[in-house]
Design a protein around this motif. Structure first.
Motif, short mmCIF file in Angstrom:
data_model
loop_
_atom_site.label_atom_id
_atom_site.label_comp_id
_atom_site.label_asym_id
_atom_site.label_seq_id
_atom_site.Cartn_x
_atom_site.Cartn_y
_atom_site.Cartn_z
N ALA A 140 -20.93 2.03 -30.85
CA ALA A 140 -21.88 0.91 -31.28
C ALA A 140 -23.37 1.52 -30.86
CB ALA A 140 -21.27 -0.27 -30.66
N PHE A 185 -14.86 2.67 -29.00
CA PHE A 185 -15.96 1.38 -29.75
C PHE A 185 -17.57 1.23 -28.60
CE2 PHE A 185 -11.38 0.47 -30.06
CZ PHE A 185 -11.29 1.02 -31.34
N TYR A 186 -16.92 1.54 -27.61
CA TYR A 186 -18.97 0.59 -26.72
C TYR A 186 -19.97 1.60 -27.35
CZ TYR A 186 -16.56 -3.40 -24.96
OH TYR A 186 -16.17 -4.61 -24.71
N CYS A 199 -21.31 -2.41 -35.54
CA CYS A 199 -21.26 -1.24 -35.93
C CYS A 199 -19.43 -1.81 -35.33
CB CYS A 199 -21.73 -0.17 -35.17
SG CYS A 199 -20.30 1.28 -34.62
N TYR A 200 -19.69 -2.37 -34.32
CA TYR A 200 -18.64 -2.70 -33.03
C TYR A 200 -17.26 -3.46 -33.62
CZ TYR A 200 -15.57 -4.62 -28.61
OH TYR A 200 -14.87 -5.37 -28.31
N ARG A 254 -23.77 -4.63 -32.66
CA ARG A 254 -22.49 -5.28 -32.39
C ARG A 254 -21.65 -5.23 -33.91
NH1 ARG A 254 -22.51 -10.10 -35.01
NH2 ARG A 254 -21.95 -12.48 -34.29
N ASP A 308 -15.69 -1.71 -36.21
CA ASP A 308 -14.81 -0.31 -35.50
C ASP A 308 -13.55 -0.82 -34.85
OD1 ASP A 308 -16.61 2.18 -35.81
OD2 ASP A 308 -17.47 1.64 -34.13
N ARG A 309 -13.89 -1.94 -34.54
CA ARG A 309 -12.42 -3.25 -33.69
C ARG A 309 -11.47 -3.66 -35.22
NH1 ARG A 309 -11.76 -4.84 -29.02
NH2 ARG A 309 -10.26 -5.53 -29.93
N ASN A 353 -11.89 -0.02 -24.68
CA ASN A 353 -13.04 -0.60 -25.67
C ASN A 353 -14.15 0.51 -25.27
OD1 ASN A 353 -12.11 -2.58 -27.12
ND2 ASN A 353 -12.21 -3.96 -24.89
#
Length: 88
Positions: free
Chosen positions: A60, A56-57, A27-28, A25, A31-32, A53
């Protein structure tokens, strides 16, 4: 004895899973925050919201599960304890 082992196994799995979820979570969200231009680029080139997305997923998930893979000794010890508990 078997009940104690199952409780121990469940506690360790929940503990490791919770921290893996927290790592993923975090990391996501980072990154976003820092690479949102990639998402905008993908959306501008016809990608759907899910497809924009997806990088990013993936990152993560990789970041969350990598430490769990490297802790194979812990899982081996828990497996051996379970086998010993089943023998008695």
């Amino acid at each position: 004895m078997m009940t104690c082992y199952l409780i121990l196994l469940l506690a360790v799995a929940l503990w490791k899973g919770y921290y893996a979820w927290q790592r993923g979570r975090k990391c996501y969200l980072q990154d976003r925050l820092h690479h949102d231009s990639l998402r905008e680029y993908l959306l501008g080139n016809g990608a759907t919201d899910w497809q924009s997305n997806l990088p990013f997923y993936r990152h993560a998930l990789q970041r969350a599960l990598l430490p769990l893979k490297s802790q194979w000794r812990l899982w081996l010890v828990l497996l051996l304890l379970g086998l010993v508990a089943m023998c008695f």
